[in-house]
Design an enzyme around this catalytic site. Structure first.
Site, PDB file in Angstrom:
ATOM      1  N   ASP A 159      38.513 -15.171 -32.811  1.00  0.00           N
ATOM      2  CA  ASP A 159      37.360 -15.730 -32.085  1.00  0.00           C
ATOM      3  C   ASP A 159      36.240 -16.198 -33.012  1.00  0.00           C
ATOM      4  OD1 ASP A 159      38.689 -15.048 -29.665  1.00  0.00           O
ATOM      5  OD2 ASP A 159      37.884 -13.023 -29.779  1.00  0.00           O
ATOM      6  N   HIS A 197      42.476 -21.598 -26.577  1.00  0.00           N
ATOM      7  CA  HIS A 197      41.407 -22.485 -27.013  1.00  0.00           C
ATOM      8  C   HIS A 197      41.141 -23.575 -25.983  1.00  0.00           C
ATOM      9  CE1 HIS A 197      45.199 -23.515 -29.092  1.00  0.00           C
ATOM     10  NE2 HIS A 197      44.941 -24.720 -28.666  1.00  0.00           N
ATOM     11  N   LYS A 206      37.700 -21.095 -34.743  1.00  0.00           N
ATOM     12  CA  LYS A 206      38.637 -21.902 -35.554  1.00  0.00           C
ATOM     13  C   LYS A 206      38.953 -23.232 -34.860  1.00  0.00           C
ATOM     14  CE  LYS A 206      41.655 -18.619 -35.503  1.00  0.00           C
ATOM     15  NZ  LYS A 206      40.822 -17.515 -34.981  1.00  0.00           N
TER      16      LYS A 206
HETATM   17  P1  IMP Z   1      48.531  -9.147 -29.307  1.00  0.00           P
HETATM   18  O1  IMP Z   1      48.407 -10.252 -30.319  1.00  0.00           O
HETATM   19  O2  IMP Z   1      48.520  -9.637 -27.902  1.00  0.00           O
HETATM   20  O3  IMP Z   1      49.687  -8.232 -29.602  1.00  0.00           O
HETATM   21  O4  IMP Z   1      47.209  -8.225 -29.445  1.00  0.00           O
HETATM   22  C1  IMP Z   1      46.983  -7.413 -30.580  1.00  0.00           C
HETATM   23  C2  IMP Z   1      45.504  -7.375 -30.946  1.00  0.00           C
HETATM   24  O5  IMP Z   1      45.080  -8.665 -31.386  1.00  0.00           O
HETATM   25  C3  IMP Z   1      44.584  -7.009 -29.787  1.00  0.00           C
HETATM   26  O6  IMP Z   1      43.504  -6.233 -30.306  1.00  0.00           O
HETATM   27  C4  IMP Z   1      44.081  -8.344 -29.296  1.00  0.00           C
HETATM   28  O7  IMP Z   1      42.820  -8.234 -28.660  1.00  0.00           O
HETATM   29  C5  IMP Z   1      43.973  -9.098 -30.606  1.00  0.00           C
HETATM   30  N1  IMP Z   1      44.096 -10.529 -30.424  1.00  0.00           N
HETATM   31  C6  IMP Z   1      45.228 -11.254 -30.216  1.00  0.00           C
HETATM   32  N2  IMP Z   1      44.959 -12.558 -30.125  1.00  0.00           N
HETATM   33  C7  IMP Z   1      43.614 -12.680 -30.276  1.00  0.00           C
HETATM   34  C8  IMP Z   1      42.729 -13.810 -30.310  1.00  0.00           C
HETATM   35  O8  IMP Z   1      43.135 -14.979 -30.191  1.00  0.00           O
HETATM   36  N3  IMP Z   1      41.404 -13.509 -30.527  1.00  0.00           N
HETATM   37  C9  IMP Z   1      40.936 -12.240 -30.714  1.00  0.00           C
HETATM   38  N4  IMP Z   1      41.735 -11.171 -30.684  1.00  0.00           N
HETATM   39  C10 IMP Z   1      43.054 -11.392 -30.471  1.00  0.00           C
END
Ligand code: IMP
Length: 456
Positions: free
Chosen positions: A12, A40, A15
């Site tokens: 976040d 996005h 990007k």
């Molecule tokens: P996952 O990628 O869904 O497995 O989530 C794993 C961790 O990455 C969690 O803490 C999510 O909140 C974080 N996360 C995944 N994608 C994003 C993103 O695009 N922005 C911020 N945090 C993310």
């Protein structure tokens, strides 16, 4: 040549906006990791598009590639493409045949595992998109790849091997009957999965969407095309270099731009690597955050003061730091320099883009976590364990704040028009990291980014 864009913090960082302004000069935009966990919003000709998988450049007439390091949910992919087509666009999206496929059972398992981990405070607060379980299957050599969808016999054989294991996992380990799962339907039914995923393979084939990503991109570069490599999430969410286990299951850091596309490291290394930094920190969900301001129920230990809460709310409201889906307030904090030094070393940034300078305007004082104290010693970079990171006490430096100004006008006039105190803040970050500032974001709109140096 290539330009790689990487998040320097916890995702976040904005990007998308940086990719947007720099990709004007690119011909091809490639994602090298992650899947539909990255959301996005792109505005083109006053139309707003919300995407989680299709690379944003595909809306602007560029070729968008999902590299082999990505995990691809074909349901999401085709839903997004169909919606764009309904709105009159013809996005040119290519998918690496070596990329892994997210299947419905991955999403189910993601949810069940998170629920189970919650009791031990180990839940990462995932996006629930099945990202972790898909990368697990990739590493466990039981994954299904995009190339497998193109060959029904191979697809059938892979499903017959893996689905019984998933059924067993659900019933024996988690005590859940796989046939009782209603959302999504038929997630553990070999025949239904076979029919649906075979049809995705047919569409991928008919529309000529699949590529050998390394060969395709290498040829494109030899032909003189400019290629942008776009990382999702951020370095502190990297499975190797992030705050494990509160991380995603791939490598957002720049090394993966080579592995996740099939371009040689020397090709990527000859290009630019731009780190995207938000002028403060935000975090979704649990885990330590040494420079946190205030606290939010159920997400933090609750050590904040009222004054800190006020600053946190100020930043949160101005920066729109609320979850897009849940509306849940994000945790916010001061910028963490040890985190940025770690990201700069890990990624080898050649330039940085600093976003949201406007959000901090109006504060009397802006602080930065310059270093930490851990066990009585000063630390300039992040410790290797998340537990130690949680014990770090930040040593702050203070900067005089800057006023809210007409940011549109500032972006038209350029870097020198930024308030002097904001320039001092940017100079500090740049000199601590020994990396020049290429761009500064002063607003949410496309023309509210000041470009000092264009990497292409
Ligand atoms: P996952 O990628 O869904 O497995 O989530 C794993 C961790 O990455 C969690 O803490 C999510 O909140 C974080 N996360 C995944 N994608 C994003 C993103 O695009 N922005 C911020 N945090 C993310």
């Amino acid at each position: 040549m290539t330009v790689t864009i990487v998040g320097a913090q916890l995702g976040d960082e904005g990007k998308g906006g940086v990719v947007d302004v720099f990709s004007d000069a690119a011909d091809i935009i490639v994602r090298y990791q992650g899947g539909d966990n990255a959301g996005h919003t792109v505005v083109e000709d006053d139309e707003e598009y919300k995407l989680s998988l299709v690379p944003s450049g595909a809306i602007r007439g560029k070729i968008g590639v999902l590299g082999n390091g990505c995990v691809v949910n074909p349901r999401t992919l085709f839903t997004e493409i169909d919606k764009l087509q309904d709105r009159g666009l013809s996005p040119d999206v290519r998918v690496a045949r070596r990329a892994h496929v997210i299947l419905p059972y991955h999403r189910v398992i993601d949810g069940i595992e998170e629920d189970t981990k919650e009791d031990d405070d180990l839940a990462a607060g995932t996006t629930g998109r099945g990202i972790g379980p898909t990368y697990e299957d990739k590493a466990g050599r039981r994954g299904i790849r995009i190339g497998d969808l193109l060959d029904p016999e191979v697809l059938r054989a892979r499903l017959e091997y893996v689905v019984p294991q998933k059924r067993e996992l659900l019933s024996s380990v988690y005590g859940v009957d796989p046939d009782e799962i209603e959302d999504p339907e038929n997630a553990f039914d070999i025949d239904a999965l076979y029919e649906e995923y075979k049809s995705y393979g047919e569409r991928l084939k008919e529309e000529g969407m699949t590529v050998n990503s390394g060969a395709f991109l290498t040829q494109a570069i030899e032909d003189g095309n400019k290629v942008m490599l776009e990382g999702a999430q951020g370095t502190s969410l990297d499975i190797d270099h992030g705050v494990y286990p509160y991380v995603t299951s791939s490598n957002p850091s720049a090394g993966a731009a080579s592995v996740g596309t099939g371009l040689g490291v020397t090709t990527v290394g000859q290009g630019e690597v731009i780190g995207v930094i938000k002028a403060y920190l935000s975090r979704v969900g649990t885990g330590p955050l040494p420079t946190e301001l205030g606290d939010i129920d159920e997400q933090t230990a609750g050590s904040g003061t009222t004054a800190e809460d006020e600053i946190a709310s100020y930043i949160r409201d101005r920066g729109g730091e609320y979850g897009t889906v849940t509306g849940r307030p994000r945790r916010v904090g001061w910028i963490d320099m040890p985190m940025l030094r770690h990201a700069t070393r890990t990624n080898g940034f050649t330039g940085i883009a600093v976003n949201h300078i406007d959000v901090l305007a109006g504060l009397e004082t802006v602080k930065v976590g310059h270093s930490y104290t851990l066990d009585g010693e000063e630390q300039l970079t992040m410790p290797t364990t998340t537990e130690e990171w949680g014990q770090c006490e930040p040593n702050y430096r203070e900067f005089d704040g800057w006023d809210d100004v007409d940011w549109k006008q500032v972006s038209e006039q350029g870097y020198e028009a930024l308030p002097e105190n904001a320039q001092e803040y940017l100079d500090y970050i740049s000199s601590e990291l020994s990396v020049p500032v290429y761009a500064v974001g002063v607003g949410a709109e496309r023309d509210e980014t000041i470009i000092r140096k264009h990497p292409f």
